[in-house]
Design an enzyme around this catalytic site. Structure first.
Site, PDB file in Angstrom:
ATOM      1  N   TRP A  28       0.805  -1.216   0.000  1.00 20.98           N
ATOM      2  CA  TRP A  28       0.000   0.000   0.000  1.00 20.98           C
ATOM      3  C   TRP A  28       0.842   1.272   0.000  1.00 20.98           C
ATOM      4  O   TRP A  28       0.312   2.360  -0.217  1.00 20.98           O
ATOM      5  CB  TRP A  28      -0.923   0.011   1.225  1.00 20.98           C
ATOM      6  CG  TRP A  28      -1.997  -1.030   1.188  1.00 20.98           C
ATOM      7  CD1 TRP A  28      -2.240  -1.940   0.191  1.00 20.98           C
ATOM      8  CD2 TRP A  28      -2.981  -1.274   2.201  1.00 20.98           C
ATOM      9  NE1 TRP A  28      -3.308  -2.728   0.512  1.00 20.98           N
ATOM     10  CE2 TRP A  28      -3.794  -2.346   1.746  1.00 20.98           C
ATOM     11  CE3 TRP A  28      -3.260  -0.690   3.434  1.00 20.98           C
ATOM     12  CZ2 TRP A  28      -4.861  -2.838   2.494  1.00 20.98           C
ATOM     13  CZ3 TRP A  28      -4.317  -1.190   4.182  1.00 20.98           C
ATOM     14  CH2 TRP A  28      -5.111  -2.250   3.717  1.00 20.98           C
ATOM     15  N   LYS A  29       2.115   1.152   0.281  1.00 18.75           N
ATOM     16  CA  LYS A  29       3.010   2.317   0.353  1.00 18.75           C
ATOM     17  C   LYS A  29       2.436   3.349   1.334  1.00 18.75           C
ATOM     18  O   LYS A  29       1.914   2.967   2.376  1.00 18.75           O
ATOM     19  CB  LYS A  29       3.260   2.885  -1.043  1.00 18.75           C
ATOM     20  CG  LYS A  29       3.776   1.812  -2.012  1.00 18.75           C
ATOM     21  CD  LYS A  29       4.202   2.361  -3.347  1.00 18.75           C
ATOM     22  CE  LYS A  29       4.690   1.237  -4.249  1.00 18.75           C
ATOM     23  NZ  LYS A  29       5.186   1.729  -5.545  1.00 18.75           N
ATOM     24  N   HIS A 114      13.132  -1.920  -0.754  1.00 14.84           N
ATOM     25  CA  HIS A 114      12.245  -1.537  -1.858  1.00 14.84           C
ATOM     26  C   HIS A 114      12.890  -0.383  -2.622  1.00 14.84           C
ATOM     27  O   HIS A 114      13.586   0.460  -2.052  1.00 14.84           O
ATOM     28  CB  HIS A 114      10.877  -1.118  -1.319  1.00 14.84           C
ATOM     29  CG  HIS A 114       9.861  -0.861  -2.385  1.00 14.84           C
ATOM     30  ND1 HIS A 114       9.805   0.339  -3.077  1.00 14.84           N
ATOM     31  CD2 HIS A 114       8.872  -1.642  -2.898  1.00 14.84           C
ATOM     32  CE1 HIS A 114       8.815   0.277  -3.953  1.00 14.84           C
ATOM     33  NE2 HIS A 114       8.241  -0.902  -3.871  1.00 14.84           N
ATOM     34  N   GLU A 184      12.219  -6.011  -8.914  1.00 18.62           N
ATOM     35  CA  GLU A 184      11.365  -4.893  -9.306  1.00 18.62           C
ATOM     36  C   GLU A 184      12.204  -3.876 -10.073  1.00 18.62           C
ATOM     37  O   GLU A 184      12.861  -3.030  -9.474  1.00 18.62           O
ATOM     38  CB  GLU A 184      10.712  -4.252  -8.083  1.00 18.62           C
ATOM     39  CG  GLU A 184      11.614  -4.132  -6.857  1.00 18.62           C
ATOM     40  CD  GLU A 184      11.047  -3.212  -5.801  1.00 18.62           C
ATOM     41  OE1 GLU A 184       9.835  -3.009  -5.779  1.00 18.62           O
ATOM     42  OE2 GLU A 184      11.846  -2.667  -5.024  1.00 18.62           O
ATOM     43  N   GLY A 251       1.687  -2.995  -6.476  1.00 16.89           N
ATOM     44  CA  GLY A 251       1.644  -1.664  -5.886  1.00 16.89           C
ATOM     45  C   GLY A 251       0.267  -1.042  -5.995  1.00 16.89           C
ATOM     46  O   GLY A 251      -0.664  -1.401  -5.277  1.00 16.89           O
ATOM     47  N   GLY A 252       0.114  -0.099  -6.920  1.00 16.96           N
ATOM     48  CA  GLY A 252      -1.123   0.664  -7.043  1.00 16.96           C
ATOM     49  C   GLY A 252      -2.369  -0.178  -7.213  1.00 16.96           C
ATOM     50  O   GLY A 252      -3.441   0.169  -6.704  1.00 16.96           O
TER      51      GLY A 252
END
Length: 270
Positions: A28-29, A114, A184, A251-252
């Site tokens: 979710w960052k 990350h 990534e 991610g998003g």
């Protein structure tokens, strides 16, 4: 020091019991308030597909939401991850979060290095090796994130960069300690660009061979390697067909129940 996979119930419950199991972790960052997370999870945990034994689903909320999220998911198959940690277990480090703190509230795994931590906060390989050791020491599965920038890729330096990140990052790893890798490519994160599946497979196979050379054949075979970088439902199936891709770091697309479930559904039918 924890050096045996069997010494931690967290390790045995998170890592696959069979090679066909597939990871999907939603990072979710710095997103979602308390109320937004509650709404998301109340809808998400009721989805039947999360009980699929072939899929290991995890969420990675901000620190402020870890405890409340754990209360909702504790009796579900969903695993809880943290976005980073400090390499020291306690002390005068204002604003930092330690591995014992994370372990105490039920965190199963933690991202180490990350790309946003590396490039925005200038985290270096040597300090990431210490963070990985802190996670292992406290029975949390580390997810070591590696990847190259666009400039490094265009210069043909991808393998050199990954080799250095793996060699230094895994240098403090105790024998037999479990870990996860996540490739990534920086140029694919949040850009809408996803690496070609053939390229992803080539790089994942390279990383597995590096683990074999650095640690052992057994470690290379049992270590899951995830892909992260603009993962969406429409590119999930192609990625799942790569034999050395054992999961996805999303991610998003993990911020919406609908889009995250769409990815999980693609994995389920692959």
């Amino acid at each position: 020091m924890l050096t045996d996979k069997k010494s931690s119930p967290t390790w045995s419950s998170l890592l696959p019991s069979e090679t066909s199991q597939y990871f999907v972790f939603g990072n979710w960052k710095m997103n979602k308030t308390f109320s937004e997370a509650q709404t998301f999870l109340k809808d998400f945990v009721s989805c039947e597909i999360l009980s699929n034994p072939k899929i290991i689903t995890g969420i990675i909320p901000p620190f402020t939401l870890l405890s409340s999220c754990q209360q909702i998911i504790k009796n579900t198959p969903i695993r809880l991850g943290a976005q980073t940690l400090h390499e020291v277990d306690s002390g005068a480090f204002t604003g930092e979060i330690s591995a014992p703190m994370l372990k105490d509230i039920g965190v199963d795994f933690v991202l180490i290095g990350h790309s946003e931590r590396r490039h925005i906060f200038h985290e270096q390989n040597h300090s990431l090796a210490e963070k990985l050791l802190a996670a292992i020491r406290n029975g949390i599965v580390p997810v070591l994130c590696i990847g190259e920038t666009l400039e490094e890729q265009e210069a043909g330096a991808t393998q050199d960069i990954l080799l250095e990140q793996l060699t230094v990052g895994l240098s403090r790893l105790p024998e037999h300690a479990p870990f996860i890798l996540a490739y990534e490519p920086v140029w694919a994160i949040g850009t809408g660009k996803v690496a070609n599946p053939d390229l992803v497979q080539e790089i994942h196979a390279f990383c597995r061979n590096v683990v074999k050379d650095l640690i052992s054949k057994d470690a290379a075979e049992r270590t899951p390697i995830l892909y992260g970088g603009s993962v969406k439902a429409d590119n999930t199936r192609a990625l799942t067909l790569c034999p050395d891709v054992n999961g996805l770091l999303v991610g998003g697309a993990s911020l919406s129940v609908e889009s995250f479930l769409a990815i999980i559904q693609q994995i389920a039918v692959s």
